[in-house]
Every structure is written in structure tokens, then in C-alpha cells.
Design a protein around this motif. Sequence first.
Motif, short mmCIF file in Angstrom:
data_model
loop_
_atom_site.label_atom_id
_atom_site.label_comp_id
_atom_site.label_asym_id
_atom_site.label_seq_id
_atom_site.Cartn_x
_atom_site.Cartn_y
_atom_site.Cartn_z
N LEU A 1 0.83 -1.21 0.00
CA LEU A 1 0.00 0.00 0.00
C LEU A 1 0.86 1.26 0.00
CD1 LEU A 1 -2.88 1.20 0.20
CD2 LEU A 1 -2.55 1.19 2.67
N TYR A 2 1.90 1.28 0.83
CA TYR A 2 2.79 2.44 0.88
C TYR A 2 3.51 2.65 -0.45
CZ TYR A 2 2.16 2.24 5.95
OH TYR A 2 1.64 2.22 7.21
N ILE A 3 3.89 1.57 -1.11
CA ILE A 3 4.56 1.69 -2.41
C ILE A 3 3.60 2.24 -3.45
CG2 ILE A 3 5.53 0.34 -4.31
CD1 ILE A 3 6.84 -1.44 -2.15
N PRO B 1 2.49 7.95 -7.06
CA PRO B 1 2.00 9.26 -7.49
C PRO B 1 2.61 10.42 -6.70
CG PRO B 1 0.15 7.84 -6.92
CD PRO B 1 1.40 7.12 -6.58
N ALA B 2 3.07 10.13 -5.49
CA ALA B 2 3.66 11.19 -4.66
C ALA B 2 5.05 11.59 -5.15
CB ALA B 2 3.72 10.74 -3.21
N LEU C 1 9.85 9.55 -3.42
CA LEU C 1 11.15 8.90 -3.39
C LEU C 1 11.61 8.63 -1.97
CD1 LEU C 1 13.04 10.82 -6.21
CD2 LEU C 1 12.19 8.48 -6.25
N LEU C 2 11.37 9.59 -1.09
CA LEU C 2 11.71 9.37 0.32
C LEU C 2 10.89 8.23 0.92
CD1 LEU C 2 12.01 13.06 1.54
CD2 LEU C 2 13.86 11.45 1.07
#
Length: 120
Positions: free
Chosen positions: A67-69, A74-75, A83-84
Motif C-alpha cells: 500500500l505504501y509503495i 503518485p507522490a 522517493l523518500l
Amino acid sequence: MEIINQSTLRTNNQLLVITHLTQLLNYVFGFGGLVVPLILWLSSKDSVEGMNDHGKSIVNLQLSMLLYIFLSIPAIFLLGLGLLTLIGVGILGFVMPIVNAVKAGNGEAPSYFMTIRFIS
């Protein structure tokens, strides 16, 4: 005649350690970090003591990382914040299985940082 179900759970810390370390298959082969622990958990959750808790924690971590990936892609277009997040997820996904494998070897309960409880 009464049938008594006596389920005997055996203690197998080595299998718990292996289950945690199979999450690192994502870094070796690019896949398998969710499927292999899921198979190990489902096949031995009724016979190994503590496997149910460890398996749920592993699956929750892997689903949270996915989910975080997906949210960080889009972020990337928002000042590079994605990227962070990707770097953080990569480090977290590598370190936490090793830490919890050591905990499982010592007979302690797993604790994953920043996981969402999909399976409780």
C-alpha cells in the motif's frame, strides 16, 4: 462415546525464524515475499505455537508495504516526496524481518513498525 479433540501445538522457533526471513525473497528474486510466508503461515498455523500471531504480523507488514509503495508512486510528482517514502519502505522492509526473526528465535512476540492491521 465422546471424542475429545486434543490439539497439541509444538514449539518450532526455527520455522518462525524462517517464515520471517522469507520476506527477504523480494530483495533476492523480486517476488515471493508475500506468497511464501503466506503459504507457511496457512499450512502450519494450527500446529506450531505462535505461528498464527507471527503469520498475521508478516502478512500485515507485506500488505502495508504494498500500500505504501502504491501510494508513493503518485507522490513522486509532489516534490519528490514519494522517493523518500520508497527509500523508507525499502529500508523498513529489509530491517524489520531480520529484527523480528531474532525475536522469534528468542520466543518473543513480533512487532512491526507502521503496519496497518488488515488481518487481526
